[in-house]
Design a protein around this motif. Structure first.
Motif: not given
Length: 222
Positions: A13-18, A79-82, A115-123, A136-138
């Motif tokens: 997982x990404x958020x909260x794991x990695x 996305x801008x807030x991200x 995570x949404x692809x846009x969120x994944x892209x920012x991260x 990577x799979x969303x």
């Protein structure tokens, strides 16, 4: 804690794991309600109540994780807030080293995220995370969140793995339960997904505080 001789595939997982969940919690619990209250002319508490009620209603559903939905619902540039909070994007303790060691050990690693692809892209722009994994799979690629059995069925079809020789690390108990029901044998959760909050207790799966505890190549833990 992990006998690496019995593992071929590592699902992460990404958020909260990695990555530290402090970023997402700050975004959704603080910044989005603040901007929503300003945009709608609401008191902050009223804005929070409205947003949190919608989140509670959708929790575990694909829309809960969909930035397009939240942009439409709030009329904000989500996305801008991200991007505004990108300075908070960081790895959890020894997560980056863990990914390097998994690769060095010859294990296949897949990012499986709600995570949404846009969120994944920012991260990814601020962590170079994707290049450290084999794929990577969303959940948005499959039209079903990880809490849904359909996600795991499609993941196994498209990226075949032996469930008995697969490890999943995820901070979400509902996701771990769905993965367990799909047959995945090795399951680990995270004690402290958010560095700004205390460690969780009473978890239903084995938990780590630091990836050093399960580092490939380290002495096996009981």
């Amino acid at each position: 804690m992990v006998d690496w001789q019995t593992i071929d595939t590592v699902l992460l997982d990404m958020d909260g794991t990695l990555l530290d969940l402090r970023y997402d919690n700050t975004l959704w619990n603080e910044l989005v309600p603040e901007r929503y209250s300003l945009a709608q002319g609401l008191e902050l508490n009223a804005a929070r109540q409205t947003l949190f009620a919608q989140m509670s209603e959708l929790r575990g559903d694909l829309l809960f994780y969909c930035l397009d939905h939240w942009a439409s619902y709030t009329e904000l540039d989500i996305v801008g807030l991200h991007r505004e909070l990108a300075h908070l994007i960081s790895y959890r303790p020894n997560a980056e080293r863990f990914l390097n060691q998994v690769r060095a050990a010859g294990k296949r690693s897949l990012l499986v995220t709600n995570a949404h692809r846009d969120s994944l892209r920012v991260k990814d722009q601020h962590s170079d995370l994707i290049e450290k994994l084999d794929k990577d799979i969303s959940c948005h690629d499959y039209g079903a969140p990880k809490e849904d059995p359909r996600f795991w069925a499609r993941l196994r079809r498209e990226h075949p793995y032996d469930p008995q020789r697969t490890l999943l690390i995820d901070d979400n108990a509902a996701v771990l339960e769905a993965a367990e029901q799909s047959g995945i044998r090795h399951l680990i959760t995270v004690a402290r997904p958010d560095s700004g909050r205390p460690a969780r207790t009473g978890l239903s799966h084995r938990a780590i505080h630091d990836f050093e505890e399960i580092m490939p190549g380290a002495a096996a833990s009981p």
